[in-house]
Every structure is written in structure tokens, then in C-alpha cells.
Scaffold this motif. Sequence first.
Motif, short mmCIF file in Angstrom:
data_model
loop_
_atom_site.label_atom_id
_atom_site.label_comp_id
_atom_site.label_asym_id
_atom_site.label_seq_id
_atom_site.Cartn_x
_atom_site.Cartn_y
_atom_site.Cartn_z
N PHE A 19 0.83 -1.20 0.00
CA PHE A 19 0.00 0.00 0.00
C PHE A 19 0.87 1.26 0.00
N GLY A 20 1.89 1.28 0.84
CA GLY A 20 2.79 2.43 0.91
C GLY A 20 3.50 2.69 -0.40
N ARG A 21 3.97 1.64 -1.05
CA ARG A 21 4.63 1.79 -2.36
C ARG A 21 3.66 2.33 -3.39
N SER A 22 2.42 1.85 -3.38
CA SER A 22 1.42 2.34 -4.33
C SER A 22 1.13 3.82 -4.11
N VAL A 23 1.04 4.24 -2.86
CA VAL A 23 0.78 5.64 -2.56
C VAL A 23 1.96 6.50 -3.01
N ARG A 24 3.18 6.04 -2.78
CA ARG A 24 4.36 6.80 -3.23
C ARG A 24 4.36 6.92 -4.75
N ALA A 25 3.98 5.86 -5.45
CA ALA A 25 3.91 5.91 -6.92
C ALA A 25 2.82 6.88 -7.37
N TRP A 26 1.69 6.87 -6.69
CA TRP A 26 0.60 7.81 -7.02
C TRP A 26 1.08 9.24 -6.84
N LEU A 27 1.73 9.52 -5.74
CA LEU A 27 2.22 10.88 -5.48
C LEU A 27 3.28 11.29 -6.49
N ALA A 28 4.08 10.35 -6.97
CA ALA A 28 5.12 10.67 -7.95
C ALA A 28 4.53 11.09 -9.29
N TRP A 29 3.37 10.56 -9.64
CA TRP A 29 2.76 10.87 -10.94
C TRP A 29 1.81 12.06 -10.89
N LEU A 30 1.47 12.53 -9.73
CA LEU A 30 0.54 13.67 -9.64
C LEU A 30 1.20 14.95 -10.15
N PRO A 31 0.42 15.82 -10.79
CA PRO A 31 1.00 17.10 -11.24
C PRO A 31 1.09 18.14 -10.12
N TRP A 32 0.59 17.82 -8.93
CA TRP A 32 0.59 18.77 -7.81
C TRP A 32 1.56 18.30 -6.73
N PRO A 33 1.92 19.21 -5.84
CA PRO A 33 2.75 18.80 -4.70
C PRO A 33 1.98 17.83 -3.79
N PRO A 34 2.69 16.95 -3.10
CA PRO A 34 2.02 16.00 -2.21
C PRO A 34 1.10 16.66 -1.18
N ALA A 35 1.45 17.85 -0.70
CA ALA A 35 0.61 18.53 0.29
C ALA A 35 -0.79 18.81 -0.27
N VAL A 36 -0.87 19.14 -1.55
CA VAL A 36 -2.17 19.39 -2.18
C VAL A 36 -2.98 18.09 -2.23
N ALA A 37 -2.32 17.01 -2.63
CA ALA A 37 -3.01 15.72 -2.71
C ALA A 37 -3.55 15.30 -1.35
N TRP A 38 -2.72 15.41 -0.31
CA TRP A 38 -3.17 15.01 1.03
C TRP A 38 -4.28 15.93 1.54
N THR A 39 -4.22 17.21 1.20
CA THR A 39 -5.28 18.13 1.60
C THR A 39 -6.60 17.73 0.96
#
Length: 129
Positions: free
Chosen positions: A74-94
Motif C-alpha cells: 500500500f505504501g509503495r502504491s501511494v508513493r507511486a501515485w504521489l510521484a505521478w501527480l501534477p501537484w505537490p504531495p501537500a495538495v493531494a493530502w489536503t
Amino acid sequence: HAYGLYTHSGKTPFIQGRYLFAALVPFAVVVAAGLHRLLGRWAALAVLAAAAGMQMDAVAVVRRAWWAEPTASFGRSVRAWLAWLPWPPAVAWTVVIALFVAALVAAWELSRLARAPRAAMQAMPAHAP
């Protein structure tokens, strides 16, 4: 027309998801009417719970199939998702936290309305001015 082409060629042209949504609306109306008949004021909360469950299952399927390798944790999948997002991780978590908070607030309000005495429900205006 698409079915006619399918019967002659075996291919399914013009079959797209956007048409499925319009076809599901009448079905959803019938289901909503039946749920209201069975559950009364608790129907909206049941629909919210079912929608949340379906969304969580869809995210789990996408996580396993596309975010990382199929055997990823699960953690690896989330890191991969965050790597492909066009926004900073803080935006995604918000956004993720805001969605959970909105779902909890909606569930709280729907359960509060479902538990309200019938007289209180009749005194409420049909819409806000």
C-alpha cells in the motif's frame, strides 16, 4: 446502430462509458424510490454508505492495477501515485483529507436528519432562501 454493427462484425463500436451514465439514471431513480420505501429517512445515509464503499473499492482496484506494480505494498502504491501527480504531495493530502471530512460531515448530517422527530422535519423549510 451499435448493436446492428456488433451483430454483423462482432465488434462493439460507439460503446463508451459516457453513455452508460445516462442509461443508469432511470435505474438509479427506481432504486432510490425503493430504498425510500424500505428505509424511509435512512435511505440517504444508506446510499452515502454504499457510494463510499464503491468508491473505496474502485480506488483499491486502481491502486493495485495502475499506481505501481501489482504486488506493491500500500505504501509503495501511494508513493507511486504521489510521484505521478501534477501537484505537490501537500495538495493531494489536503484533497484526500477534505474528502474524508466532507463524507463524515455528510454522514453526520444525514443521520441527524434521519433521527429527527417527524414534527421537526415538517417544520423545516423545503429550501434555503
